[in-house]
Design a protein around this motif. Structure first.
Motif, PDB file in Angstrom:
ATOM      1  N   GLU A  95       0.984  -1.218   0.023  1.00  0.00           N
ATOM      2  CA  GLU A  95      -0.112   0.056  -0.064  1.00  0.00           C
ATOM      3  C   GLU A  95       0.793   1.201   0.131  1.00  0.00           C
ATOM      4  O   GLU A  95       2.040   1.286   0.886  1.00  0.00           O
ATOM      5  CB  GLU A  95      -0.764  -0.056   1.195  1.00  0.00           C
ATOM      6  N   ARG A 162      -2.370   0.216  -4.517  1.00  0.00           N
ATOM      7  CA  ARG A 162      -3.339   1.151  -4.062  1.00  0.00           C
ATOM      8  C   ARG A 162      -2.712   2.610  -3.592  1.00  0.00           C
ATOM      9  O   ARG A 162      -1.757   2.377  -2.671  1.00  0.00           O
ATOM     10  CB  ARG A 162      -4.467   0.981  -3.092  1.00  0.00           C
ATOM     11  N   TRP A 164      -2.828   6.023  -1.447  1.00  0.00           N
ATOM     12  CA  TRP A 164      -3.429   6.786  -0.561  1.00  0.00           C
ATOM     13  C   TRP A 164      -2.614   8.230  -0.380  1.00  0.00           C
ATOM     14  O   TRP A 164      -1.272   8.343  -0.375  1.00  0.00           O
ATOM     15  CB  TRP A 164      -3.465   6.234   0.830  1.00  0.00           C
ATOM     16  N   ASP A 181      -6.482   6.779  -4.455  1.00  0.00           N
ATOM     17  CA  ASP A 181      -7.440   5.579  -4.424  1.00  0.00           C
ATOM     18  C   ASP A 181      -7.836   5.608  -2.810  1.00  0.00           C
ATOM     19  O   ASP A 181      -8.669   4.752  -2.547  1.00  0.00           O
ATOM     20  CB  ASP A 181      -6.726   4.295  -4.924  1.00  0.00           C
TER      21      ASP A 181
END
Length: 299
Positions: A95, A162, A164, A181
């Motif tokens: 992530e 993803r 952030w 995202d």
């Protein structure tokens, strides 16, 4: 249902203790484990990519993230390569949190000017995405220009891990809605400030589904006053270098299990779907207490 993540220890490194911590976090069912990036500061902090890489080697299902990389201080292509490499090493468990960096950052130490910082941030993210997704990268920006070059291999996760965006300013929150995202609320924000950020985010999203997370500095103890003193001291060690000593105690959740449950309920009500628990010290003991005495209340 609210998901819970845990912070990865970054202050002192003991291979056996670290391995035991991350394998236990995975065993306990935490959604993910996260690092922070602090290159300069008085508190000891290991590098996020290296810590995540070691954690990936010790686990099989635990997702791993950084909240956040201050991406304006990085070469976007180098950062994209490191993240893509880690996505392969972890089997697609990465992530990516990024932020532009606040006014306390020593930008000149990295050869970065405050002029055009937002453009540098948005361009950097666009170039990273191009490196992750395009067979041939062509990019013409203010800060970076690429003509017909390639970066391989692409990340395991498609189209890319993803992303952030973290940040407290309303414009940063709106950028998250348009460019990322997911949105990751900072640990240095109060629950009240986070609730306002979520309101701005949802307005910008216009009804779209969008993951929302928040880091929460937390300390569970049978003695509420002792818990608050302890986490206040830990926050001063981490943020004192940036002129914030004595100012951050209100952002933390600390006290008895009941106090912590109540504080996290408020974070949940403010809009967090993923809550990243950051004990700051006594990591292994806090991990066990949080898993046994706090998280079950949210089942």
């Amino acid at each position: 249902m609210t998901q819970f993540a845990i912070s990865l220890p970054q202050a002192e490194f003991d291979p056996g203790a670290f391995r035991a911590f991350v394998t236990r976090a995975e065993e306990l069912g935490f959604d993910s484990a996260w690092t922070q990036e602090q290159v300069l500061g008085s508190a000891p902090r290991l590098g996020p990519v290296e810590v995540m890489t070691y954690a990936a080697a010790c686990t099989t299902t635990l997702r791993l993230g950084c909240a956040v990389f201050v991406s304006t201080l990085h070469s976007p292509l180098h950062l994209a390569k490191s993240i893509s490499t880690l996505d392969h090493l972890s089997g697609g468990r990465v992530e990516v949190g990024i932020g532009a960096g606040g006014p306390s950052r020593a930008l000149s130490a990295f050869g970065v000017s405050r002029d055009g910082l937002v453009t540098r941030f948005t361009e950097g993210l666009a170039l990273m995405k191009a490196a992750w997704t395009e067979p041939e990268i062509t990019f013409q920006g203010r800060f970076w220009q690429v003509e017909g070059l390639r970066m391989e291999p692409k990340p395991v996760q498609k189209p890319h891990p993803r992303v952030w965006i973290g940040g407290g300013h309303p414009n940063a929150v709106k950028r998250a809605a348009h460019l990322a995202d997911g949105f990751f609320g900072a640990g240095s924000s109060t629950t009240e400030a986070f609730a306002e950020q979520v309101r701005i985010l949802r307005e910008a999203l216009g009804g779209r589904e969008f993951p929302i997370a928040k880091r929460v500095y937390i300390r569970v103890d049978d003695d509420t006053d002792r818990a608050r003193r302890h986490i206040s001291d830990d926050l001063d060690k981490l943020y004192g270098f940036f002129g914030m000593k004595g100012k951050l105690a209100p952002v933390a959740v600390a006290g008895t299990p009941e106090d912590c449950i109540r504080g996290l309920r408020e974070v949940e009500a403010a809009g967090a779907e993923l809550i990243q628990l950051n004990p700051m010290s006594d990591d292994a003991a806090q991990l066990e207490r949080l898993a046994a005495e706090v998280i079950p209340a949210f089942a």
